[in-house]
Design an enzyme around this catalytic site. Structure first.
Site, PDB file in Angstrom:
ATOM      1  N   HIS A  27       0.854  -1.193   0.000  1.00  0.00           N
ATOM      2  CA  HIS A  27       0.000   0.000   0.000  1.00  0.00           C
ATOM      3  C   HIS A  27       0.890   1.244   0.000  1.00  0.00           C
ATOM      4  O   HIS A  27       1.312   1.729   1.057  1.00  0.00           O
ATOM      5  CB  HIS A  27      -0.921  -0.001   1.224  1.00  0.00           C
ATOM      6  CG  HIS A  27      -1.957   1.087   1.191  1.00  0.00           C
ATOM      7  ND1 HIS A  27      -3.310   0.823   1.299  1.00  0.00           N
ATOM      8  CD2 HIS A  27      -1.856   2.419   1.041  1.00  0.00           C
ATOM      9  CE1 HIS A  27      -3.977   1.967   1.224  1.00  0.00           C
ATOM     10  NE2 HIS A  27      -3.103   2.958   1.076  1.00  0.00           N
ATOM     11  N   ASP A 149      -6.285   2.973  -9.142  1.00  0.00           N
ATOM     12  CA  ASP A 149      -7.424   3.274  -8.260  1.00  0.00           C
ATOM     13  C   ASP A 149      -8.340   4.367  -8.815  1.00  0.00           C
ATOM     14  O   ASP A 149      -7.911   5.279  -9.523  1.00  0.00           O
ATOM     15  CB  ASP A 149      -6.975   3.586  -6.822  1.00  0.00           C
ATOM     16  CG  ASP A 149      -6.397   4.986  -6.633  1.00  0.00           C
ATOM     17  OD1 ASP A 149      -5.882   5.564  -7.619  1.00  0.00           O
ATOM     18  OD2 ASP A 149      -6.457   5.491  -5.504  1.00  0.00           O
ATOM     19  N   GLU A 213     -10.825   3.894   6.590  1.00  0.00           N
ATOM     20  CA  GLU A 213      -9.712   4.778   6.967  1.00  0.00           C
ATOM     21  C   GLU A 213     -10.269   5.967   7.757  1.00  0.00           C
ATOM     22  O   GLU A 213      -9.726   6.310   8.802  1.00  0.00           O
ATOM     23  CB  GLU A 213      -8.973   5.259   5.704  1.00  0.00           C
ATOM     24  CG  GLU A 213      -7.809   6.199   5.969  1.00  0.00           C
ATOM     25  CD  GLU A 213      -7.135   6.720   4.682  1.00  0.00           C
ATOM     26  OE1 GLU A 213      -7.752   6.617   3.606  1.00  0.00           O
ATOM     27  OE2 GLU A 213      -6.006   7.240   4.791  1.00  0.00           O
ATOM     28  N   ASP A 291       2.131   4.155   2.685  1.00  0.00           N
ATOM     29  CA  ASP A 291       1.062   4.974   2.084  1.00  0.00           C
ATOM     30  C   ASP A 291       1.611   6.112   1.205  1.00  0.00           C
ATOM     31  O   ASP A 291       1.643   5.972  -0.006  1.00  0.00           O
ATOM     32  CB  ASP A 291       0.133   5.504   3.181  1.00  0.00           C
ATOM     33  CG  ASP A 291      -1.280   5.736   2.698  1.00  0.00           C
ATOM     34  OD1 ASP A 291      -1.584   5.397   1.550  1.00  0.00           O
ATOM     35  OD2 ASP A 291      -2.107   6.256   3.480  1.00  0.00           O
TER      36      ASP A 291
HETATM   37  O1  LIG Z   1      -7.043  14.374  -9.860  1.00  0.00           O
HETATM   38  C1  LIG Z   1      -8.012  15.116  -9.646  1.00  0.00           C
HETATM   39  O2  LIG Z   1      -8.204  16.146 -10.286  1.00  0.00           O
HETATM   40  C2  LIG Z   1      -9.000  14.758  -8.570  1.00  0.00           C
HETATM   41  C3  LIG Z   1     -10.222  15.376  -8.527  1.00  0.00           C
HETATM   42  C4  LIG Z   1     -11.110  15.053  -7.500  1.00  0.00           C
HETATM   43  C5  LIG Z   1     -10.777  14.109  -6.532  1.00  0.00           C
HETATM   44  C6  LIG Z   1      -9.540  13.497  -6.605  1.00  0.00           C
HETATM   45  C7  LIG Z   1      -9.167  12.529  -5.556  1.00  0.00           C
HETATM   46  O3  LIG Z   1      -9.980  12.154  -4.739  1.00  0.00           O
HETATM   47  C8  LIG Z   1      -7.789  12.057  -5.529  1.00  0.00           C
HETATM   48  C9  LIG Z   1      -7.445  11.292  -4.289  1.00  0.00           C
HETATM   49  C10 LIG Z   1      -6.049  10.716  -4.417  1.00  0.00           C
HETATM   50  O4  LIG Z   1      -5.534  10.450  -3.137  1.00  0.00           O
HETATM   51  C11 LIG Z   1      -4.749   9.313  -3.240  1.00  0.00           C
HETATM   52  N1  LIG Z   1      -4.420   8.873  -1.899  1.00  0.00           N
HETATM   53  C12 LIG Z   1      -3.189   8.932  -1.395  1.00  0.00           C
HETATM   54  N2  LIG Z   1      -3.178   8.495  -0.146  1.00  0.00           N
HETATM   55  C13 LIG Z   1      -4.437   8.145   0.172  1.00  0.00           C
HETATM   56  C14 LIG Z   1      -5.011   7.611   1.340  1.00  0.00           C
HETATM   57  O5  LIG Z   1      -4.387   7.361   2.389  1.00  0.00           O
HETATM   58  N3  LIG Z   1      -6.352   7.407   1.304  1.00  0.00           N
HETATM   59  C15 LIG Z   1      -7.080   7.657   0.214  1.00  0.00           C
HETATM   60  N4  LIG Z   1      -6.551   8.152  -0.931  1.00  0.00           N
HETATM   61  C16 LIG Z   1      -5.245   8.403  -0.944  1.00  0.00           C
HETATM   62  C17 LIG Z   1      -5.584   8.408  -4.094  1.00  0.00           C
HETATM   63  O6  LIG Z   1      -4.855   7.362  -4.655  1.00  0.00           O
HETATM   64  C18 LIG Z   1      -6.026   9.399  -5.162  1.00  0.00           C
HETATM   65  O7  LIG Z   1      -5.040   9.502  -6.146  1.00  0.00           O
HETATM   66  C19 LIG Z   1      -8.650  13.796  -7.633  1.00  0.00           C
HETATM   67 ZN   LIG Z   2      -3.626   4.857   0.658  1.00  0.00          ZN
END
Ligand SMILES: O=C(O)c1cccc(C(=O)CC[C@H]2O[C@@H](n3cnc4c(=O)[nH]cnc43)[C@H](O)[C@@H]2O)c1
Ligand SMILES: [Zn+2]
Length: 353
Positions: A27, A149, A213, A291
């Site tokens: 992860h 994802d 989470e 992470d």
């Molecule tokens: O890329 C964009 O423009 C965009 C627009 C709206 C929403 C999003 C996202 O929700 C991107 C989330 C992003 O966060 C990453 N991530 C990294 N660490 C974590 C975690 O601990 N828990 C959840 N998400 C995480 C995930 O892989 C997404 O890339 C983007």
């Molecule tokens: Zn994550």
């Protein structure tokens, strides 16, 4: 070999043991792995970026008030990745950092939608990650696999695009093994993503959504029942539901535990309150992960040190934790056998009088 177990020397010894321990990581996010060194290299290519490059300013920038703030900062780093060359550089340099920690195998979570919507050509994106994957294996001895994802908060359009990128035979990269769901959980119910996970699973991908989470155990149940999760990203709130813990233990569904991340995003108040002990006590397979390591001021070795303290582990306990990750990985059988044997040999050599 010298006896590393000198009285009073335990902590230093365990750190040295962890530093050399061959590890698998399940992860860890692609953009979230950009170290200050990598951020500086990317920012030098795109000087208009608002992400600071000075390590001290970057540490400040990477201090989060809550999960939403973390995602906001995360997306500002996503904005630094604008060309296929940026994608390749990031991926290759992340593998270099992994090799320094004796990571032999990693499943890297990538959000392709975030890059393609910013204008990176989809085929060039896939070529860039694959080119970096092959170079990383040949040059650093790190085997990389991908988890694509869905950024949940971005909705069903992003889900559709992500499953298309993951399943279209002309695009699907060789290293892709799994399908995930990330971003904020509050207000983003998991069941709506069932059709997309069904398609990904039908195409041979494994299901590994984030769940529990920042929301309760019902989200983990949704991930299991609707998204057919084979592992759970975080799963922190599972500790509040004894039936869920028993289910995870019985079905050997591993939790991808990321202790420092949970503190940095304020999902858990303090490390001493982290439910990892409850998971272990209930017999749930626990894997240790970083992470978004530079964003959380950590690395995988530090996460193993944190786990050793919280679970009161010695060298054999740490080796068992490393083997949990191998067992729960999507590495092929031969690779799992090889890496497990490497961990065993390392531990027995270390402990030999
Ligand atoms: O890329 C964009 O423009 C965009 C627009 C709206 C929403 C999003 C996202 O929700 C991107 C989330 C992003 O966060 C990453 N991530 C990294 N660490 C974590 C975690 O601990 N828990 C959840 N998400 C995480 C995930 O892989 C997404 O890339 C983007
Ligand atoms: Zn994550």
């Amino acid at each position: 070999m010298t006896d590393h177990r000198t009285p009073g020397d335990d902590t230093r010894d365990l750190h040295a043991f962890i530093a050399g321990l061959p590890k698998a990581e399940l992860h860890v996010h692609h953009v979230g792995s950009a170290s200050p060194r990598i951020v500086s290299a990317l920012a030098a290519r795109h000087p208009d970026s608002k992400v600071p490059t000075d390590p001290e300013a970057l540490a400040d920038y990477f201090t989060f008030t809550d999960f939403a703030h973390f995602i906001q900062v995360y997306l500002s780093v996503v904005d630094l990745i604008r060309t296929p060359e940026d994608v390749r550089l990031l991926t290759y340099e992340v593998a270099r950092d992994m090799a320094r920690q004796q990571v032999r195998y990693a499943e890297l979570t990538i959000t392709p939608w975030s890059s393609t919507r910013r204008g990176i050509d989809e085929l060039a994106f896939m070529d860039a990650i694959e080119d970096a994957r092959k170079a990383a294996e040949a040059e650093f001895g790190v085997v990389l696999r991908w988890c694509f994802d869905i950024p949940g908060e971005a909705g069903l359009e992003a889900a559709e695009e992500t499953v298309r990128l993951a399943t279209d035979d002309r695009l699907r990269p060789e290293g892709l093994v799994s399908f995930g769901l990330g971003g904020p959980e509050i207000g983003v119910p998991r069941p709506q993503f069932k059709p997309y996970f069904d398609r990904a699973i039908a195409a041979g991908l494994r299901s590994v959504p984030h769940a529990g989470e920042t929301t309760g155990p019902e989200t983990v149940w949704d991930a299991l029942n609707d998204l057919r999760a084979e592992r759970i990203g975080h799963g922190t709130s599972s500790a509040r539901d004894p039936k869920l813990l028993a289910h995870l233990a019985e079905h050997r569904i591993a939790l991808e535990v990321c202790p420092t991340s949970n503190i940095a995003t304020r999902a858990v108040r303090t490390l001493d309150e982290h439910p990892i002990k409850e998971f272990a006590r209930a017999g749930v397979p626990v894997t240790i992960n970083s992470d978004d390591p530079p964003m959380f001021g950590t690395d995988l070795n530090n996460e193993y040190a944190v786990a050793a303290r919280l679970l009161d582990l010695d060298e054999l306990g740490l080796a068992a934790l490393a083997k949990n990750a191998v067992e729960a990985s999507f590495l092929d059988e031969a690779g799992r056998t090889r890496l497990t044997a490497e961990i065993d040999t390392y531990a027995s050599t270390w402990l030999a009088p």
